[in-house]
Design a protein around this motif. Sequence first.
Motif, mmCIF file in Angstrom:
data_model
loop_
_atom_site.group_PDB
_atom_site.id
_atom_site.type_symbol
_atom_site.label_atom_id
_atom_site.label_comp_id
_atom_site.label_asym_id
_atom_site.label_seq_id
_atom_site.Cartn_x
_atom_site.Cartn_y
_atom_site.Cartn_z
ATOM 1 N N MET A 1 91.188 -16.643 -16.864
ATOM 2 C CA MET A 1 89.814 -16.985 -17.300
ATOM 3 C C MET A 1 88.632 -17.218 -16.429
ATOM 4 O O MET A 1 88.795 -17.583 -15.361
ATOM 5 C CB MET A 1 89.806 -17.605 -18.397
ATOM 6 N N VAL A 2 87.502 -15.755 -16.388
ATOM 7 C CA VAL A 2 86.821 -16.865 -15.552
ATOM 8 C C VAL A 2 85.193 -17.521 -16.336
ATOM 9 O O VAL A 2 84.714 -16.301 -17.184
ATOM 10 C CB VAL A 2 86.128 -15.354 -15.070
ATOM 11 N N SER A 3 84.779 -18.160 -16.016
ATOM 12 C CA SER A 3 83.915 -18.810 -17.096
ATOM 13 C C SER A 3 82.496 -18.610 -16.627
ATOM 14 O O SER A 3 82.679 -17.701 -15.622
ATOM 15 C CB SER A 3 83.958 -20.358 -16.930
ATOM 16 N N ASP A 4 81.438 -19.021 -17.230
ATOM 17 C CA ASP A 4 80.525 -18.439 -16.350
ATOM 18 C C ASP A 4 79.743 -19.976 -15.857
ATOM 19 O O ASP A 4 80.145 -20.846 -15.680
ATOM 20 C CB ASP A 4 79.686 -17.775 -17.891
ATOM 21 N N ALA A 5 78.175 -19.998 -15.529
ATOM 22 C CA ALA A 5 77.593 -20.890 -14.680
ATOM 23 C C ALA A 5 78.001 -22.505 -15.422
ATOM 24 O O ALA A 5 77.478 -23.522 -14.956
ATOM 25 C CB ALA A 5 76.459 -20.384 -14.417
ATOM 26 N N GLY A 6 77.969 -22.385 -16.550
ATOM 27 C CA GLY A 6 77.505 -23.695 -17.645
ATOM 28 C C GLY A 6 78.823 -24.541 -17.440
ATOM 29 O O GLY A 6 79.388 -25.910 -17.342
ATOM 30 N N GLY A 7 80.659 -23.683 -16.708
ATOM 31 C CA GLY A 7 81.395 -24.336 -16.440
ATOM 32 C C GLY A 7 82.085 -24.077 -17.808
ATOM 33 O O GLY A 7 81.750 -24.736 -19.000
ATOM 34 N N PHE A 8 83.854 -25.142 -17.753
ATOM 35 C CA PHE A 8 84.878 -25.721 -18.602
ATOM 36 C C PHE A 8 84.170 -26.402 -19.138
ATOM 37 O O PHE A 8 85.284 -27.129 -20.475
ATOM 38 C CB PHE A 8 86.051 -25.222 -18.298
ATOM 39 N N ASP A 9 83.644 -27.354 -18.822
ATOM 40 C CA ASP A 9 83.365 -29.056 -18.964
ATOM 41 C C ASP A 9 81.688 -28.350 -20.036
ATOM 42 O O ASP A 9 81.588 -29.804 -20.383
ATOM 43 C CB ASP A 9 83.751 -30.001 -18.655
ATOM 44 N N PHE B 1 71.687 -23.106 -18.088
ATOM 45 C CA PHE B 1 72.370 -23.140 -19.345
ATOM 46 C C PHE B 1 72.987 -25.067 -18.084
ATOM 47 O O PHE B 1 74.060 -24.852 -18.705
ATOM 48 C CB PHE B 1 73.507 -22.705 -19.121
ATOM 49 N N GLU B 2 72.212 -25.159 -17.405
ATOM 50 C CA GLU B 2 71.988 -26.248 -16.768
ATOM 51 C C GLU B 2 71.673 -27.848 -17.712
ATOM 52 O O GLU B 2 70.870 -27.392 -18.208
ATOM 53 C CB GLU B 2 71.609 -26.844 -15.532
ATOM 54 N N ALA B 3 72.316 -28.797 -17.965
ATOM 55 C CA ALA B 3 71.086 -30.538 -18.594
ATOM 56 C C ALA B 3 70.366 -30.636 -17.624
ATOM 57 O O ALA B 3 71.525 -32.047 -16.714
ATOM 58 C CB ALA B 3 72.616 -30.985 -18.790
ATOM 59 N N ASN B 4 69.666 -30.506 -17.308
ATOM 60 C CA ASN B 4 68.534 -30.896 -16.035
ATOM 61 C C ASN B 4 67.572 -32.002 -16.211
ATOM 62 O O ASN B 4 67.509 -31.444 -18.008
ATOM 63 C CB ASN B 4 68.819 -30.084 -15.178
ATOM 64 N N ASP B 5 66.559 -31.388 -15.467
ATOM 65 C CA ASP B 5 64.665 -32.280 -15.801
ATOM 66 C C ASP B 5 64.040 -31.056 -16.891
ATOM 67 O O ASP B 5 63.822 -31.540 -17.910
ATOM 68 C CB ASP B 5 64.209 -32.756 -14.818
#
Length: 366
Positions: A47-55, A225-229
């Motif tokens: 499996m390959v994740s997208d940029a969000g990551g497996f967590d 898709f990052e939890a950022n500012d």
Amino acid sequence: MTFTFKKAAFGGLATIGAVALMAGCASAPEESGGDSGGEALDYLPCMVSDAGGFDDKSFNQLGAEGLDRAADELGVEAKKVESQAETDYASNLQSLVDQGCDTIVTVGFLLAPAALESATANPDLEYVSIDDTVDQDFNGETDAPNIKPIIFDTAQAAFLVGYLSAGVSETGSVGTYGGLNIPTVSIFMDGFAQGVDYYNEENGTDVKVLGWDREAQDGSFTGGFEANDTARQVAQGLIDQNIDILLPVGGPIYQSGAAAIRDSGRDIKLIGVDADVYETDPSVGDLLLTSILKGIDVGVEDAIVSAGNGEFDPSPFVGTLENEGVGVAPFHDFEDAVPADLSSKLDELKQMIIDGDITVESYLAQ
């Protein structure tokens, strides 16, 4: 007003319920390794994740859980590669090809071009595409015969949550924002808005949806898709407009929304997507009204178990309310905050969608 139901693009292919997927998938060989003492199965699922990551507590994590369950059932080891950026997709896929993977699962709409290139270059390998049909030429068919799409008409479940949100809102304004304006994100936002509209029509109310314009098919997006500012600022912009329900769509960006809600000091309810976020991330459980569910883990598990048993089926799976591929999570801490008649109404609306008495528009409902 009369509503009609538009059948899913793949019609009869979306006939297996998420629960039935687990019960009806082919059994693993009796001598498949594991604890059976027999010969180990010569099969490598990857499996390959997208940029969000497996967590991400969302769709990447669900995909990984489905892969791991399938590997355990087959008695094999799985390989997973996490992408940090879109530029990693092609190289991560090639890495798995080079490691001898038999079936490769790609997680997310954005991986589709790289998945198609890899599948075309390796016609003897099997690919499973989560959240995209891999129809790059837009002719209505998957572009490579060795790719199985697993896709979800989440607009149907989002419609129910939109109706619920309109019924629970006290300010008369609800909000939504997404990571990117791509079909697998906007399908949530648009279904949510349709549910609010339906509530207004039925009840003579004027609950407003901020962050998504159905006519323009555009709205509030964080750019990733990052939890950022940036995600926090987008959420704050909606909170400043007096919303009291917030639907973030795009993996971990809900974490930024939760932080903005806590900083506001107001009673604002959060809605999760993909997984039951109350279960995957208890740290925001006290904010969660419900979650809009995708059966990603079940779909992946079924596809990999079948492939491991030599029964790979490239036919697309389309998750709907009818086959339980999409759904609505329990209200958990807010069970008492949802009136019984509203909860019963959601059950009624769900059946109306299944029976074809209500149209929920989406790119999968053709």
